[in-house]
Design a protein around this motif. Structure first.
Motif, PDB file in Angstrom:
ATOM      1  N   ALA A  95      -5.247  23.503  31.251  1.00  0.00           N
ATOM      2  CA  ALA A  95      -6.264  24.448  31.158  1.00  0.00           C
ATOM      3  C   ALA A  95      -6.615  24.904  29.772  1.00  0.00           C
ATOM      4  N   GLY A  96      -5.402  24.789  29.083  1.00  0.00           N
ATOM      5  CA  GLY A  96      -5.630  25.192  27.619  1.00  0.00           C
ATOM      6  C   GLY A  96      -4.527  24.432  26.564  1.00  0.00           C
ATOM      7  N   VAL A  97      -4.551  24.484  25.439  1.00  0.00           N
ATOM      8  CA  VAL A  97      -3.811  24.087  24.346  1.00  0.00           C
ATOM      9  C   VAL A  97      -3.569  25.208  23.368  1.00  0.00           C
ATOM     10  N   PHE A  98      -2.361  25.504  23.014  1.00  0.00           N
ATOM     11  CA  PHE A  98      -2.342  26.321  21.880  1.00  0.00           C
ATOM     12  C   PHE A  98      -1.141  25.920  20.897  1.00  0.00           C
ATOM     13  N   THR A  99      -1.824  26.390  19.312  1.00  0.00           N
ATOM     14  CA  THR A  99      -0.864  25.940  18.474  1.00  0.00           C
ATOM     15  C   THR A  99      -0.890  26.980  17.341  1.00  0.00           C
ATOM     16  N   ALA A 100       0.126  27.469  16.762  1.00  0.00           N
ATOM     17  CA  ALA A 100       0.040  28.354  15.866  1.00  0.00           C
ATOM     18  C   ALA A 100       0.657  28.138  14.570  1.00  0.00           C
ATOM     19  N   ASN A 101       0.106  28.371  13.496  1.00  0.00           N
ATOM     20  CA  ASN A 101       0.719  28.232  11.945  1.00  0.00           C
ATOM     21  C   ASN A 101       1.149  26.677  11.945  1.00  0.00           C
ATOM     22  N   THR A 102       0.364  25.832  12.468  1.00  0.00           N
ATOM     23  CA  THR A 102       0.656  24.381  12.375  1.00  0.00           C
ATOM     24  C   THR A 102      -0.310  23.563  11.328  1.00  0.00           C
ATOM     25  N   VAL A 103      -1.537  23.930  11.449  1.00  0.00           N
ATOM     26  CA  VAL A 103      -2.534  23.268  10.767  1.00  0.00           C
ATOM     27  C   VAL A 103      -2.452  23.284   9.193  1.00  0.00           C
ATOM     28  N   HIS A 104      -2.006  24.550   8.686  1.00  0.00           N
ATOM     29  CA  HIS A 104      -1.680  24.460   7.219  1.00  0.00           C
ATOM     30  C   HIS A 104      -0.377  23.995   6.796  1.00  0.00           C
ATOM     31  N   PHE A 105       0.518  23.827   7.663  1.00  0.00           N
ATOM     32  CA  PHE A 105       1.862  23.252   7.536  1.00  0.00           C
ATOM     33  C   PHE A 105       1.912  21.803   7.583  1.00  0.00           C
ATOM     34  N   LEU A 122      -6.146  18.260  27.425  1.00  0.00           N
ATOM     35  CA  LEU A 122      -7.025  19.122  28.218  1.00  0.00           C
ATOM     36  C   LEU A 122      -7.877  18.509  29.247  1.00  0.00           C
ATOM     37  N   ALA A 123      -8.088  19.153  30.330  1.00  0.00           N
ATOM     38  CA  ALA A 123      -8.923  18.890  31.261  1.00  0.00           C
ATOM     39  C   ALA A 123     -10.340  19.268  30.828  1.00  0.00           C
ATOM     40  N   ALA A 124     -11.308  18.728  31.507  1.00  0.00           N
ATOM     41  CA  ALA A 124     -12.632  19.247  31.006  1.00  0.00           C
ATOM     42  C   ALA A 124     -13.038  20.794  31.023  1.00  0.00           C
ATOM     43  N   ASP A 125     -13.558  21.181  29.960  1.00  0.00           N
ATOM     44  CA  ASP A 125     -13.974  22.488  29.886  1.00  0.00           C
ATOM     45  C   ASP A 125     -12.628  23.407  29.443  1.00  0.00           C
ATOM     46  N   GLY A 126     -11.631  22.686  29.360  1.00  0.00           N
ATOM     47  CA  GLY A 126     -10.193  23.358  28.915  1.00  0.00           C
ATOM     48  C   GLY A 126     -10.375  23.886  27.348  1.00  0.00           C
ATOM     49  N   TRP A 127      -9.753  24.864  27.007  1.00  0.00           N
ATOM     50  CA  TRP A 127      -9.698  25.748  25.803  1.00  0.00           C
ATOM     51  C   TRP A 127      -8.461  24.936  24.774  1.00  0.00           C
ATOM     52  N   LEU A 128      -8.983  24.895  23.464  1.00  0.00           N
ATOM     53  CA  LEU A 128      -8.074  24.899  22.379  1.00  0.00           C
ATOM     54  C   LEU A 128      -8.094  26.026  21.722  1.00  0.00           C
ATOM     55  N   ALA A 129      -6.807  26.676  21.585  1.00  0.00           N
ATOM     56  CA  ALA A 129      -6.859  27.765  20.719  1.00  0.00           C
ATOM     57  C   ALA A 129      -5.785  27.483  19.469  1.00  0.00           C
ATOM     58  N   ILE A 130      -6.504  27.476  18.120  1.00  0.00           N
ATOM     59  CA  ILE A 130      -5.900  27.394  16.925  1.00  0.00           C
ATOM     60  C   ILE A 130      -5.687  28.568  16.172  1.00  0.00           C
ATOM     61  N   TYR A 131      -4.487  29.066  15.899  1.00  0.00           N
ATOM     62  CA  TYR A 131      -4.021  30.441  15.088  1.00  0.00           C
ATOM     63  C   TYR A 131      -3.530  29.937  13.781  1.00  0.00           C
ATOM     64  N   GLY A 132      -3.926  30.637  12.869  1.00  0.00           N
ATOM     65  CA  GLY A 132      -3.341  30.576  11.559  1.00  0.00           C
ATOM     66  C   GLY A 132      -4.210  30.792  10.388  1.00  0.00           C
ATOM     67  N   PRO A 133      -3.555  30.841   9.240  1.00  0.00           N
ATOM     68  CA  PRO A 133      -4.672  30.968   7.904  1.00  0.00           C
ATOM     69  C   PRO A 133      -5.705  29.779   7.721  1.00  0.00           C
ATOM     70  N   PHE A 134      -6.994  30.294   7.420  1.00  0.00           N
ATOM     71  CA  PHE A 134      -7.829  29.197   7.061  1.00  0.00           C
ATOM     72  C   PHE A 134      -8.817  29.624   5.934  1.00  0.00           C
ATOM     73  N   ASN A 135      -9.139  28.662   5.067  1.00  0.00           N
ATOM     74  CA  ASN A 135     -10.135  29.056   4.013  1.00  0.00           C
ATOM     75  C   ASN A 135     -11.646  29.074   4.490  1.00  0.00           C
ATOM     76  N   ARG A 136     -12.409  29.655   3.883  1.00  0.00           N
ATOM     77  CA  ARG A 136     -13.804  29.722   4.468  1.00  0.00           C
ATOM     78  C   ARG A 136     -14.647  29.376   2.985  1.00  0.00           C
ATOM     79  N   GLU A 137     -15.437  28.480   3.228  1.00  0.00           N
ATOM     80  CA  GLU A 137     -16.562  27.980   2.224  1.00  0.00           C
ATOM     81  C   GLU A 137     -15.490  27.682   0.937  1.00  0.00           C
ATOM     82  N   GLY A 138     -14.378  27.060   1.091  1.00  0.00           N
ATOM     83  CA  GLY A 138     -13.663  26.581   0.071  1.00  0.00           C
ATOM     84  C   GLY A 138     -12.823  27.797  -0.733  1.00  0.00           C
ATOM     85  N   GLN A 139     -12.875  28.993  -0.165  1.00  0.00           N
ATOM     86  CA  GLN A 139     -12.234  29.937  -0.911  1.00  0.00           C
ATOM     87  C   GLN A 139     -11.058  30.513  -0.098  1.00  0.00           C
ATOM     88  N   TYR A 140      -9.895  31.023  -0.644  1.00  0.00           N
ATOM     89  CA  TYR A 140      -8.971  31.645   0.145  1.00  0.00           C
ATOM     90  C   TYR A 140      -9.374  32.888   0.532  1.00  0.00           C
TER      91      TYR A 140
END
Ligand SMILES: C[S@@+](CC[C@H](N)C(=O)[O-])C[C@H]1O[C@@H](n2cnc3c(N)ncnc32)[C@H](O)[C@@H]1O
Length: 197
Positions: A95-105, A122-140
Protein backbone atom coordinates in the motif's frame (compact mmCIF):
# COMPACT_ATOMS: atom_id res chain seq x y z
CA UNK A 1 23.12 -3.18 21.80
CA UNK A 2 20.59 -1.27 19.71
CA UNK A 3 22.12 1.44 17.51
CA UNK A 4 20.51 4.82 18.18
CA UNK A 5 20.37 7.68 15.67
CA UNK A 6 19.73 10.93 17.52
CA UNK A 7 18.09 12.56 14.48
CA UNK A 8 15.50 9.76 14.46
CA UNK A 9 14.59 10.53 18.06
CA UNK A 10 14.08 14.18 17.11
CA UNK A 11 12.19 13.61 13.85
CA UNK A 12 10.20 10.40 14.33
CA UNK A 13 7.11 12.04 15.87
CA UNK A 14 6.67 14.73 13.17
CA UNK A 15 7.22 12.12 10.44
CA UNK A 16 4.68 9.73 11.96
CA UNK A 17 2.19 12.57 12.32
CA UNK A 18 2.63 13.67 8.69
CA UNK A 19 2.23 10.10 7.44
CA UNK A 20 -0.81 9.35 9.58
CA UNK A 21 -3.47 10.24 6.95
CA UNK A 22 -1.81 7.90 4.44
CA UNK A 23 -1.62 5.05 6.95
CA UNK A 24 -5.23 5.17 8.07
CA UNK A 25 -6.30 2.70 5.38
CA UNK A 26 -3.87 0.07 6.74
CA UNK A 27 -2.20 -2.55 4.57
CA UNK A 28 1.46 -3.38 4.12
CA UNK A 29 4.19 -0.74 3.93
CA UNK A 30 7.77 -1.34 2.83
CA UNK A 31 10.61 0.80 4.19
CA UNK A 32 13.77 1.14 2.10
CA UNK A 33 17.10 1.94 3.78
CA UNK A 34 15.66 1.64 7.29
CA UNK A 35 19.04 2.31 8.97
CA UNK A 36 18.57 1.66 12.68
CA UNK A 37 14.87 0.94 12.14
CA UNK A 38 13.74 3.57 14.64
CA UNK A 39 11.29 5.25 12.25
CA UNK A 40 9.60 1.97 11.37
CA UNK A 41 9.41 0.77 14.97
CA UNK A 42 7.92 4.09 16.07
CA UNK A 43 5.34 4.17 13.27
CA UNK A 44 4.38 0.48 13.64
CA UNK A 45 3.80 1.10 17.37
CA UNK A 46 1.36 3.93 16.60
CA UNK A 47 -0.39 2.37 13.62
CA UNK A 48 -1.43 -1.25 14.38
CA UNK A 49 -3.56 -1.40 11.21
CA UNK A 50 -0.34 -1.17 9.13
CA UNK A 51 2.17 -4.00 8.70
CA UNK A 52 5.61 -2.43 8.37
CA UNK A 53 8.51 -4.21 6.64
CA UNK A 54 11.98 -2.96 7.61
CA UNK A 55 14.76 -3.46 5.03
CA UNK A 56 18.34 -2.33 4.43
CA UNK A 57 21.75 -3.52 3.32
CA UNK A 58 23.02 -6.66 5.08
CA UNK A 59 25.33 -4.64 7.34
CA UNK A 60 22.33 -2.91 8.96
CA UNK A 61 20.44 -6.13 9.72
CA UNK A 62 21.87 -6.82 13.22
CA UNK A 63 20.78 -3.40 14.45
CA UNK A 64 17.40 -3.68 12.73
CA UNK A 65 16.83 -7.11 14.28
CA UNK A 66 17.65 -5.73 17.73
CA UNK A 67 15.04 -2.95 17.41
CA UNK A 68 12.44 -5.20 15.78
CA UNK A 69 12.71 -8.06 18.26
CA UNK A 70 12.70 -5.80 21.31
CA UNK A 71 9.60 -3.99 20.01
CA UNK A 72 7.72 -7.31 19.88
CA UNK A 73 4.99 -5.85 17.65
CA UNK A 74 2.69 -8.17 15.71
CA UNK A 75 2.68 -5.72 12.77
CA UNK A 76 6.49 -5.50 12.56
CA UNK A 77 7.90 -8.68 10.96
CA UNK A 78 11.63 -9.44 11.03
CA UNK A 79 13.72 -7.16 8.80
CA UNK A 80 14.96 -8.38 5.43
CA UNK A 81 18.04 -7.55 3.38
CA UNK A 82 17.23 -5.34 0.42
CA UNK A 83 19.89 -3.63 -1.67
CA UNK A 84 17.88 -1.69 -4.25
CA UNK A 85 20.70 -1.98 -6.80
CA UNK A 86 20.70 -5.77 -6.61
CA UNK A 87 17.27 -7.18 -5.91
CA UNK A 88 13.66 -6.29 -6.36
CA UNK A 89 11.17 -5.78 -3.56
CA UNK A 90 9.93 -8.75 -1.53
CA UNK A 91 6.38 -8.28 -2.88
CA UNK A 92 4.49 -6.16 -5.40
CA UNK A 93 1.31 -5.25 -3.61
CA UNK A 94 2.38 -2.78 -0.94
CA UNK A 95 0.00 0.00 0.00
CA UNK A 96 2.98 2.25 0.59
CA UNK A 97 6.75 2.61 0.45
CA UNK A 98 8.63 4.88 2.87
CA UNK A 99 12.23 5.97 2.83
CA UNK A 100 13.95 8.50 5.09
CA UNK A 101 17.28 10.23 4.67
CA UNK A 102 18.40 8.01 1.83
CA UNK A 103 18.19 10.19 -1.30
CA UNK A 104 20.90 12.65 -0.20
CA UNK A 105 23.04 9.82 1.16
CA UNK A 106 23.31 7.93 -2.15
CA UNK A 107 24.25 8.80 -5.75
CA UNK A 108 21.83 9.20 -8.66
CA UNK A 109 22.39 5.63 -9.87
CA UNK A 110 21.20 4.30 -6.54
CA UNK A 111 18.36 6.87 -6.34
CA UNK A 112 17.22 5.62 -9.72
CA UNK A 113 17.30 2.01 -8.46
CA UNK A 114 15.43 3.05 -5.31
CA UNK A 115 12.64 4.68 -7.33
CA UNK A 116 12.40 1.66 -9.61
CA UNK A 117 12.25 -0.67 -6.60
CA UNK A 118 9.57 1.49 -4.95
CA UNK A 119 7.47 1.48 -8.09
CA UNK A 120 7.79 -2.30 -8.45
CA UNK A 121 6.78 -2.76 -4.82
CA UNK A 122 3.62 -0.67 -4.99
CA UNK A 123 0.12 -1.75 -5.83
CA UNK A 124 -1.79 0.54 -8.18
CA UNK A 125 -2.55 3.81 -6.39
CA UNK A 126 0.00 2.99 -3.66
CA UNK A 127 1.92 5.79 -1.92
CA UNK A 128 5.62 6.56 -1.98
CA UNK A 129 6.82 8.82 0.86
CA UNK A 130 10.35 10.24 0.67
CA UNK A 131 11.61 12.17 3.68
CA UNK A 132 14.83 14.16 3.91
CA UNK A 133 16.60 17.37 2.89
CA UNK A 134 16.10 18.68 -0.65
CA UNK A 135 17.34 21.70 -2.58
CA UNK A 136 14.79 23.92 -4.28
CA UNK A 137 15.51 25.55 -7.65
CA UNK A 138 19.18 24.62 -7.27
CA UNK A 139 19.55 26.36 -3.89
CA UNK A 140 20.15 25.01 -0.41
CA UNK A 141 17.26 25.78 1.90
CA UNK A 142 19.48 26.37 4.93
CA UNK A 143 23.10 26.82 5.94
CA UNK A 144 22.85 23.52 7.79
CA UNK A 145 21.90 21.71 4.57
CA UNK A 146 24.87 23.31 2.75
CA UNK A 147 27.22 22.02 5.46
CA UNK A 148 25.62 18.57 5.31
CA UNK A 149 26.01 18.52 1.52
CA UNK A 150 29.74 19.38 1.72
CA UNK A 151 30.25 16.60 4.26
CA UNK A 152 28.33 14.09 2.12
CA UNK A 153 30.30 14.89 -1.06
CA UNK A 154 33.64 14.65 0.73
CA UNK A 155 32.65 11.18 1.95
CA UNK A 156 31.22 10.07 -1.43
CA UNK A 157 31.48 12.25 -4.58
CA UNK A 158 28.27 10.81 -6.02
CA UNK A 159 26.11 11.55 -2.99
CA UNK A 160 24.68 14.92 -1.95
CA UNK A 161 21.41 16.78 -1.52
CA UNK A 162 19.26 16.51 -4.64
CA UNK A 163 16.99 19.12 -6.12
CA UNK A 164 13.37 18.32 -5.33
CA UNK A 165 12.32 18.94 -8.95
CA UNK A 166 14.93 16.46 -10.25
CA UNK A 167 13.67 13.72 -7.93
CA UNK A 168 10.08 14.42 -8.99
CA UNK A 169 11.12 14.18 -12.66
CA UNK A 170 13.03 10.94 -12.10
CA UNK A 171 10.16 9.38 -10.16
CA UNK A 172 7.77 10.11 -13.04
CA UNK A 173 9.85 7.73 -15.21
CA UNK A 174 8.65 4.94 -12.91
CA UNK A 175 4.97 5.94 -12.92
CA UNK A 176 5.29 7.69 -9.58
CA UNK A 177 3.27 10.87 -9.85
CA UNK A 178 4.15 13.71 -7.48
CA UNK A 179 1.23 14.67 -5.25
CA UNK A 180 2.46 17.01 -2.52
CA UNK A 181 5.47 18.18 -0.53
CA UNK A 182 5.26 19.07 3.13
CA UNK A 183 7.79 21.17 5.04
CA UNK A 184 9.16 19.29 8.03
CA UNK A 185 11.29 20.39 11.02
CA UNK A 186 15.01 21.05 10.57
CA UNK A 187 14.69 21.99 6.88
CA UNK A 188 13.52 18.57 5.78
CA UNK A 189 10.65 17.76 3.40
CA UNK A 190 8.20 14.92 2.99
CA UNK A 191 7.50 14.25 -0.69
CA UNK A 192 4.42 12.16 -1.49
CA UNK A 193 3.98 10.31 -4.79
CA UNK A 194 1.21 8.09 -6.04
CA UNK A 195 1.79 5.09 -8.29
CA UNK A 196 -0.21 5.52 -11.47
CA UNK A 197 -2.69 2.70 -11.86
C1 LIG B 1 21.55 8.13 6.19
S1 LIG B 1 21.01 6.50 6.33
C2 LIG B 1 19.29 6.70 6.76
C3 LIG B 1 18.80 5.60 7.63
C4 LIG B 1 17.38 5.79 8.18
N1 LIG B 1 16.39 5.70 7.14
C5 LIG B 1 17.25 7.07 8.94
O1 LIG B 1 16.44 7.93 8.58
O2 LIG B 1 17.98 7.23 9.92
C6 LIG B 1 20.92 5.91 4.65
C7 LIG B 1 20.53 4.46 4.56
O3 LIG B 1 20.49 4.07 3.18
C8 LIG B 1 20.92 2.74 3.11
N2 LIG B 1 21.34 2.38 1.75
C9 LIG B 1 22.43 2.82 1.09
N3 LIG B 1 22.52 2.22 -0.11
C10 LIG B 1 21.46 1.39 -0.21
C11 LIG B 1 21.01 0.47 -1.20
N4 LIG B 1 21.70 0.27 -2.33
N5 LIG B 1 19.87 -0.24 -0.96
C12 LIG B 1 19.18 -0.06 0.19
N6 LIG B 1 19.57 0.79 1.18
C13 LIG B 1 20.69 1.49 0.98
C14 LIG B 1 22.08 2.70 4.11
O4 LIG B 1 22.43 1.38 4.48
C15 LIG B 1 21.53 3.53 5.25
O5 LIG B 1 20.85 2.75 6.20
Amino acid sequence: MKPVAEHCLRNQAPIAEALRPYLEAGGRWLELGSGTGQHGVFIAGREPQVTWQLTDLAESLPGLRAWQSEAGLANLPPPVVLDVTRTGPPAHDYAGVFTANTVHFIGWTVVDALLRCASEALAADGWLAIYGPFNREGQYTSAGNATLDAWLRERDHDSGIKDEADVIEQAALYHLAFVTAQAMPANNRLLMFKKNG
